[in-house]
Design an enzyme around this catalytic site. Structure first.
Site, PDB file in Angstrom:
ATOM      1  N   ASN A  13       7.350  33.825  38.603  1.00 33.67           N
ATOM      2  CA  ASN A  13       8.368  33.053  39.318  1.00 33.67           C
ATOM      3  C   ASN A  13       8.557  33.735  40.668  1.00 33.67           C
ATOM      4  OD1 ASN A  13      10.538  31.661  40.280  1.00 33.67           O
ATOM      5  ND2 ASN A  13      12.031  32.615  38.901  1.00 33.67           N
ATOM      6  N   LYS A  15      10.181  32.777  43.140  1.00 29.90           N
ATOM      7  CA  LYS A  15      11.499  32.493  43.744  1.00 29.90           C
ATOM      8  C   LYS A  15      11.300  32.079  45.212  1.00 29.90           C
ATOM      9  CE  LYS A  15      13.322  35.940  40.613  1.00 29.90           C
ATOM     10  NZ  LYS A  15      14.536  36.477  40.046  1.00 29.90           N
ATOM     11  N   HIS A  98      16.462  27.772  35.315  1.00 28.24           N
ATOM     12  CA  HIS A  98      16.517  29.200  35.636  1.00 28.24           C
ATOM     13  C   HIS A  98      17.974  29.610  35.883  1.00 28.24           C
ATOM     14  CE1 HIS A  98      15.936  33.005  37.676  1.00 28.24           C
ATOM     15  NE2 HIS A  98      14.746  33.047  37.098  1.00 28.24           N
ATOM     16  N   GLU A 100      19.276  31.449  37.997  1.00 29.58           N
ATOM     17  CA  GLU A 100      19.711  31.399  39.410  1.00 29.58           C
ATOM     18  C   GLU A 100      20.084  29.972  39.804  1.00 29.58           C
ATOM     19  OE1 GLU A 100      16.322  33.429  41.040  1.00 29.58           O
ATOM     20  OE2 GLU A 100      17.023  35.294  40.119  1.00 29.58           O
ATOM     21  N   GLU A 170      15.560  34.480  28.933  1.00 26.03           N
ATOM     22  CA  GLU A 170      15.834  35.369  30.058  1.00 26.03           C
ATOM     23  C   GLU A 170      17.306  35.781  30.065  1.00 26.03           C
ATOM     24  OE1 GLU A 170      12.693  34.893  33.340  1.00 26.03           O
ATOM     25  OE2 GLU A 170      14.341  33.548  33.782  1.00 26.03           O
ATOM     26  N   GLY A 176      16.127  40.563  37.671  1.00 22.65           N
ATOM     27  CA  GLY A 176      16.175  41.165  39.004  1.00 22.65           C
ATOM     28  C   GLY A 176      17.037  42.413  39.069  1.00 22.65           C
ATOM     29  N   SER A 216      13.114  41.518  34.363  1.00 21.80           N
ATOM     30  CA  SER A 216      12.615  42.843  34.761  1.00 21.80           C
ATOM     31  C   SER A 216      11.408  43.299  33.948  1.00 21.80           C
ATOM     32  CB  SER A 216      13.741  43.880  34.720  1.00 21.80           C
ATOM     33  OG  SER A 216      14.772  43.509  35.625  1.00 21.80           O
TER      34      SER A 216
HETATM   35  C1  PEP Z   1      12.864  35.622  36.812  1.00 21.21           C
HETATM   36  O1  PEP Z   1      13.175  35.340  37.950  1.00 21.21           O
HETATM   37  O2  PEP Z   1      12.649  34.729  35.994  1.00 21.21           O
HETATM   38  C2  PEP Z   1      12.754  37.025  36.446  1.00 21.21           C
HETATM   39  C3  PEP Z   1      12.519  37.340  35.207  1.00 21.21           C
HETATM   40  O3  PEP Z   1      12.904  37.931  37.471  1.00 21.21           O
HETATM   41  P1  PEP Z   1      12.638  39.533  37.381  1.00 21.21           P
HETATM   42  O4  PEP Z   1      11.330  39.716  36.659  1.00 21.21           O
HETATM   43  O5  PEP Z   1      12.571  39.982  38.804  1.00 21.21           O
HETATM   44  O6  PEP Z   1      13.762  40.108  36.613  1.00 21.21           O
END
Ligand code: PEP
Length: 256
Positions: A13, A15, A98, A100, A170, A176, A216
């Site tokens: 992803n 972003k 997601h 976000e 998630e 993040g 992460s």
């Molecule tokens: C994501 O944006 O779905 C995500 C898992 O980000 P990160 O790996 O940076 O935590």
């Protein structure tokens, strides 16, 4: 069905990162590194990079996804993109729900369901994101929250259409932040999602469903997470922007 029989999928992803030049460069770096992947490889890129990504992945084993789509086919929805617009370009996947989008853009379980329905109708495969807030985990209601997100998002989705769905667990507190769920925490909630899907459809369908962990995940912690029974892949944010790190995660998924 055991884990080895499920399709492992590693999806990036990106972003709101990478212009078209950076997209081309990152994909050219990535292509040879994942050419022999034993899992499916997807990159979820910004709308403006889709054409470039499709061009630079043509003939490779990298699949291209968008990061959202609207529920209507067309109309007065300034700033939005429909599923049909994406499939017309040649896009195969879309990431929906997601955290976000939920956190900053007012996405709810109901609108995720509407978008998911439109994505399927438009011919897209969906990576459906669910996950609890830190406060919800601390209150001990992770299972309830995630079950509800899954149930609402999948309303009106047939068993046959479930072949086009991947669910990404998630935990919001891990996205993040550099704070990863432990492999056991990830496995527990992915297993719970599998049982929710079994209750909505049947055990066989649930056993075949690809469930990713995201939050992460990186080149260092991926092996332990991906070794877990119910973790069939990863949705990767930050680490998907570095070709070598993303390729290491793909390799870990290949080895199971
Ligand atoms: C994501 O944006 O779905 C995500 C898992 O980000 P990160 O790996 O940076 O935590």
């Amino acid at each position: 069905m055991n884990k080895q029989l499920r399709r492992a999928v590693i999806a990036g992803n990106w972003k709101m990162n990478c212009n078209t030049r950076e997209t081309a460069a990152l994909l050219e770096d990535l292509k040879p590194l994942v050419a022999n992947a034993g899992c499916q490889v997807v990159v979820g890129v910004p709308f403006t990079d889709l054409s470039t990504a499709l061009e630079h992945t043509a003939g490779s084993n990298i699949h291209v996804g968008a990061q959202n789509c609207h529920w209507a086919q067309s109309g007065a929805f300034t700033g939005e993109i429909s599923a049909g617009m994406l499939t017309e370009l040649g896009v195969e996947y879309v990431i929906l729900g997601h955290s976000e989008r939920r956190q900053y853009f007012g996405e709810t379980d109901a609108t995720v369901n509407q978008r998911l329905r439109a994505a399927l109708d438009g011919g897209l495969k969906v990576i459906l994101c669910v996950g609890e807030l830190l406060q919800q985990r601390e209150q001990g209601i992770t299972g309830e929250i995630v079950a509800q997100q899954v149930k609402v998002a999948l309303q009106g989705v047939s068993a046959q259409e479930m072949q086009k769905i991947i669910i990404a667990y998630e935990p919001v507190w891990a996205i993040g932040t550099g704070r990863t769920a432990t492999a056991d925490q990830a496995n527990e909630v992915c297993g719970l999602i599998r049982s929710v899907v079994a209750s909505l459809y049947d055990a066989h369908l649930a056993q075949g469903l690809t469930i990713q962990y995201g939050g992460s995940m990186n080149a260092k912690n991926c092996r332990e997470l991906l070794s877990k029974e119910h973790v069939d892949g990863g949705l990767i944010g930050g680490a998907s922007l570095k070709a070598a790190d993303f390729a290491t995660i793909v390799q870990a998924a290949t080895e199971g």
